[in-house]
Write an enzyme that holds these catalytic residues in place. Structure first.
Site, short mmCIF file in Angstrom:
data_model
loop_
_atom_site.label_atom_id
_atom_site.label_comp_id
_atom_site.label_asym_id
_atom_site.label_seq_id
_atom_site.Cartn_x
_atom_site.Cartn_y
_atom_site.Cartn_z
N SER A 1 -2.73 47.16 -106.24
CA SER A 1 -3.98 47.89 -105.96
C SER A 1 -4.08 48.45 -104.55
CB SER A 1 -5.19 46.99 -106.24
OG SER A 1 -5.44 46.90 -107.62
N LYS B 1 -4.79 52.16 -104.07
CA LYS B 1 -6.14 52.75 -104.08
C LYS B 1 -6.52 53.33 -102.72
CE LYS B 1 -8.20 49.98 -107.82
NZ LYS B 1 -7.20 48.97 -108.15
N SER C 1 -12.13 46.87 -106.08
CA SER C 1 -10.87 47.21 -106.74
C SER C 1 -11.12 47.74 -108.15
CB SER C 1 -9.94 45.99 -106.79
OG SER C 1 -8.60 46.40 -106.97
#
Length: 472
Positions: free
Chosen positions: A131, A134, A304
């Site tokens: 993640s 991102k 997230s």
């Protein structure tokens, strides 16, 4: 939050001025002749002004309700005594060689104020980012679209079929209350056309097709990817984290909208809404606008949010003339990052959320992107930093940096970072404020990890060491 209050205060006089201007314009053309249902141009302009006021009010409400990052850390001004690269090397190298991090973590550290590289270990090697990707999605989107961009959901009138078509615009934060407001405004617009009964359909043509993420259909981490979703297809009332999802988010959202439209007195057709592409000459009845992209990006990073990451990235793809699918996202984001002058060797953006294990980014890319977001000359990119979870306080770092797991508690409130977790992959990328007030961008990427908790503790210890070592 003060910035949001200031923005809301600025909108109020702007809304009033816009409304007054439209009313004056309406008076000037009041005798130019009739339009739909016998209303004159002045009345149409007055209706448009009222709609504009509602749009601004709706956007202002969204800003106040979409979770954003908390103001925990001091300003990222980068002041303080510069660190020594040799000292940083001595402090970090042993920690990033922790066996909990597999064969060792790739790492990079950059002084945000000067751009000086303070540490690099396999920094240019492409690794699975999980993640942490991102942060790149955030920077690319803010650069491409601007922090004030909003995602829109529209209700339009297909006069030939006598249908209201709900057109999805990629807003995964759409709530039932948002749809209720949209249905209310749609009913008013229909009443102005003397329409008492209408069918309902939905349009998801913004994306070339509905897609399931490669991790598999029915995964609790992400819904079916479609431009029309009610609360990201969640069925348990939650707003973040894994959750059960409806198998057809677009159809479900359209069905809810049809029910709310019926509550407003518009009789509908038989059965559930069907799918159709709205005709080009369809007339807009009402629109719902999301919170600004700056707020959406903060939410995406703090919590997230995988669904929001994929939606934001597809907006960038559409803006770039690319198809709103995984290939289009890869091309659009990569092109935008390349235009920003960021290092892309060994990079493959398999998705925008980091759920795909085939994605590859480098620690050097992550740190350079974070440093760019801190550039005083690029204030539009700042939400890519302010949305990062704060160690020990917010988002995915709220339960970490508690003093356990290698004494990482010293980093609480000093480290702000995006986490990344897949089976066998652990990553951390963000900023650390030193005792002298220096702000550093860092990225640590570890593969082949076996115990997630131990790997997280090792990464937290490294980030804490960076914030507390002095390293002169």
């Amino acid at each position: 939050m003060q910035a949001l209050r200031d923005r809301r205060a600025a909108w109020r006089p702007a809304i009033g001025s816009a409304a007054a201007g439209l009313v004056l314009a309406a008076g000037a053309v009041a005798l130019t002749g009739p339009w739909d249902a016998g209303q004159r141009t002045a009345e149409r302009d007055h209706a448009d002004a009222a709609e504009a006021q509602r749009d601004h009010a709706e956007a202002e409400r969204a800003v106040g309700t979409v979770p954003a990052a908390a103001p925990v850390l001091p300003p990222l001004d980068g002041a303080g005594t510069p660190l020594s690269p040799a000292a940083v090397e001595r402090a970090l190298a042993p920690l990033l060689a922790d066996p909990a991090l597999g064969e060792g973590a790739a790492g990079a550290v950059v002084d945000i104020a000067t751009g000086t590289a303070l540490y690099a270990s396999d920094a240019g090697e492409g690794r699975a980012p999980a993640s942490t990707v991102k942060t790149l999605t955030a920077v690319a989107a803010l650069d491409a679209l601007g922090p004030d961009h909003r995602l829109t959901t529209e209700a339009v009138w297909d006069a030939e079929r006598e249908r209201v078509v709900l057109v999805g615009g990629g807003d995964t934060t759409l709530t039932r209350d948002d749809l209720r407001g949209l249905a209310r405004r749609t009913a008013r617009a229909l009443a102005e056309r003397d329409v008492e009964a209408a069918g309902v359909a939905y349009d998801i043509s913004r994306y070339p097709r509905e897609q399931h993420h490669p991790i598999g259909e029915g995964n609790s981490n992400i819904a079916t990817i479609t431009p029309l979703q009610l609360n990201a297809g969640r069925t348990d009332g939650s707003a973040s984290g894994p959750a059960p999802r409806t198998p057809d988010p677009a159809a479900e959202a359209a069905a809810v909208f049809a029910g709310l439209l019926a509550d407003e007195g518009i009789r509908g057709g038989d059965g559930r809404p069907g799918r159709q592409t709205a005709p080009e000459d369809a007339q807009r009845l009402a629109v719902h606008r999301s919170a600004p992209l700056s707020v959406l990006v903060e939410r995406m990073l703090t919590h997230s949010d995988n669904d929001l990451a994929e939606a934001v990235a597809r907006t960038v793809a559409v803006d770039a003339g690319q198809p709103a699918d995984f290939r289009g996202v890869d091309r659009a984001l990569t092109a935008r990052l390349d235009a920003l002058g960021l290092p892309l060797d060994g990079v493959r953006l398999a998705d925008a959320s980091g759920l795909d294990r085939d994605g590859r980014v480098s620690a050097a890319l992550l740190t350079r992107a974070l440093a760019l977001a801190a550039d005083p000359q690029r204030p539009e990119l700042r939400p890519a930093l302010t949305g990062l979870p704060v160690a020990g306080f917010t988002g995915t770092l709220a339960g970490r940096y508690d003093g356990e797991g290698g004494g990482a508690g010293g980093g609480a409130g000093l480290v702000r970072a995006k986490t990344g977790t897949l089976t066998g992959v652990n990553a951390l990328a963000g900023t650390a404020v030193t005792a002298d007030g220096r702000v550093l961008a860092f990225a640590f990427l570890a593969s082949d990890t076996r115990e997630p908790a131990a790997a997280e503790a090792a990464l937290d210890a490294a980030a804490t060491r960076l914030a507390t070592c002095g390293c002169r």
